[in-house]
Scaffold this motif. Structure first.
Motif, mmCIF file in Angstrom:
data_model
loop_
_atom_site.group_PDB
_atom_site.id
_atom_site.type_symbol
_atom_site.label_atom_id
_atom_site.label_comp_id
_atom_site.label_asym_id
_atom_site.label_seq_id
_atom_site.Cartn_x
_atom_site.Cartn_y
_atom_site.Cartn_z
ATOM 1 N N ASP A 99 0.854 -1.188 0.000
ATOM 2 C CA ASP A 99 0.000 0.000 0.000
ATOM 3 C C ASP A 99 0.892 1.240 0.000
ATOM 4 O O ASP A 99 1.740 1.417 0.885
ATOM 5 N N PHE A 100 0.705 2.104 -0.992
ATOM 6 C CA PHE A 100 1.479 3.333 -1.077
ATOM 7 C C PHE A 100 0.682 4.342 -1.904
ATOM 8 O O PHE A 100 -0.178 3.959 -2.709
ATOM 9 N N PRO A 101 0.930 5.627 -1.708
ATOM 10 C CA PRO A 101 0.187 6.663 -2.449
ATOM 11 C C PRO A 101 0.377 6.515 -3.954
ATOM 12 O O PRO A 101 1.486 6.296 -4.439
ATOM 13 N N GLY A 102 -0.715 6.633 -4.684
ATOM 14 C CA GLY A 102 -0.651 6.575 -6.140
ATOM 15 C C GLY A 102 -0.614 5.177 -6.707
ATOM 16 O O GLY A 102 -0.404 4.993 -7.913
ATOM 17 N N LYS A 103 -0.834 4.168 -5.888
ATOM 18 C CA LYS A 103 -0.751 2.778 -6.336
ATOM 19 C C LYS A 103 -1.744 2.505 -7.467
ATOM 20 O O LYS A 103 -1.376 1.934 -8.500
ATOM 21 N N ASN A 104 -3.007 2.904 -7.279
ATOM 22 C CA ASN A 104 -4.015 2.638 -8.306
ATOM 23 C C ASN A 104 -3.726 3.399 -9.587
ATOM 24 O O ASN A 104 -3.939 2.878 -10.699
ATOM 25 N N LEU A 105 -3.217 4.629 -9.451
ATOM 26 C CA LEU A 105 -2.878 5.415 -10.642
ATOM 27 C C LEU A 105 -1.778 4.732 -11.438
ATOM 28 O O LEU A 105 -1.857 4.617 -12.669
ATOM 29 N N ILE A 106 -0.750 4.256 -10.737
ATOM 30 C CA ILE A 106 0.351 3.564 -11.415
ATOM 31 C C ILE A 106 -0.162 2.293 -12.096
ATOM 32 O O ILE A 106 0.227 1.976 -13.223
ATOM 33 N N TYR A 107 -1.047 1.587 -11.408
ATOM 34 C CA TYR A 107 -1.587 0.354 -11.993
ATOM 35 C C TYR A 107 -2.312 0.649 -13.302
ATOM 36 O O TYR A 107 -2.112 -0.054 -14.300
ATOM 37 N N TRP A 108 -3.137 1.679 -13.311
ATOM 38 C CA TRP A 108 -3.889 1.991 -14.523
ATOM 39 C C TRP A 108 -2.996 2.569 -15.620
ATOM 40 O O TRP A 108 -3.274 2.402 -16.805
ATOM 41 N N ILE A 109 -1.905 3.211 -15.226
ATOM 42 C CA ILE A 109 -0.934 3.640 -16.233
ATOM 43 C C ILE A 109 -0.300 2.430 -16.900
ATOM 44 O O ILE A 109 -0.097 2.395 -18.123
ATOM 45 N N VAL A 110 0.025 1.416 -16.087
ATOM 46 C CA VAL A 110 0.581 0.172 -16.638
ATOM 47 C C VAL A 110 -0.413 -0.475 -17.599
ATOM 48 O O VAL A 110 -0.050 -0.890 -18.705
#
Length: 274
Positions: A99-110
């Motif tokens: 768990d870390f800030p921006g995790k979901n954003l990074i996932y959707w960028i991937v």
């Protein structure tokens, strides 16, 4: 009932064998043609007429440096696989279990990056590689490809299926998060990692667009680019061209057959939980 099941099983195996032979026929024809003399092409020639002169010519003629191209290909492929073997699992694990800030954003960028054809970003990548002075070098053909969004996604999906209790138990035993990953989680991903390695191997070994764009020095060519650079000289020499095709294809087949069991297991266990 048992007899009917046996007949059905035999019929299924027979169908699979026929389909397998049909799919293998183009490569078998290529392999057969590569050991023929030019005058025997498109004819049935017995074993006594087969020759490996075409392969010897590739490896002994100074006009084309196949041994050097082969070494370049092996080195670049090995480095790319090694990088993917280290970076992709770490990123996939972080997106799945940390768990870390921006995790979901990074996932959707991937995920979004997987939908972008590489041709669209080829020019920016080329410009960056040129600015770094990595054209005609191993760095230019490896560093930008040490990770792949597809494999990160695949491994993230697999890590999602691992119970958190495994990691918690490892933490209780005194392991750090990194220790729990390398000693507990990473070994469990063996099938997925082999699947990734096969895909990375075939993609890198047979890559033409990137090496042909980033290299202009014949001494730095990989095998596919090198053979393509001399094919016009032997356009009418079908056996010689076919021997080049075999040289680029056979290593991938061998690699796949060695790890086919793990490959199938990895495909079946990845991408089923999100």
């Amino acid at each position: 009932m048992t007899s009917r099941k046996s007949l059905t099983l035999i019929g299924n195996y027979a169908l699979l064998i026929v389909l397998g032979l049909l799919f293998a026929l183009p490569f078998l024809y290529t392999l057969y043609t590569s050991v023929l003399h030019l005058e025997d092409v498109n004819k049935w020639a017995g074993i006594s007429k087969w020759t490996f002169a075409n392969y010897r010519l590739f490896f002994t003629n100074d006009a084309y440096n196949v041994p050097k191209w082969l070494v370049n290909t092996i080195v670049i492929t090995a480095l790319v696989i090694l990088g993917n073997f280290i970076i992709n699992p770490m990123v996939g694990f972080a997106l799945a279990k940390l768990d870390f800030p921006g995790k979901n954003l990074i996932y959707w960028i991937v995920v979004a990056s997987m939908m972008v054809p590489y041709h669209m970003i080829l020019i920016p990548v080329y410009v960056n590689v040129a600015h770094l002075g990595w054209l005609n070098s191993v760095l230019g053909l490896t560093v930008p490809f040490l990770y792949q969004c597809l494999y990160i996604f695949m491994l993230r999906q697999f890590f999602m299926s691992i119970p958190n209790e495994f990691i918690e138990a490892a933490r209780i035993d005194g392991l750090t998060k990194m220790g729990a990953f390398w000693r507990i989680v990473f070994p469990l991903a063996k099938s997925s990692l082999i699947t990734m390695s096969i895909l990375a191997f075939s993609g890198t070994w047979n890559s033409y667009l990137i090496p042909s764009t980033f290299t202009s020095d014949p001494a730095k060519y990989v095998l596919v680019v090198g053979l393509n650079s001399v094919k016009d000289q032997f356009f009418e020499n079908t056996p010689l061209i076919m021997s080049g095709v075999v040289l680029t294809t056979l290593p991938i087949l061998i690699f796949f057959f060695i790890f086919q069991k793990q490959y199938i297991e990895g495909i079946s266990s990845s991408g089923v939980k999100g």
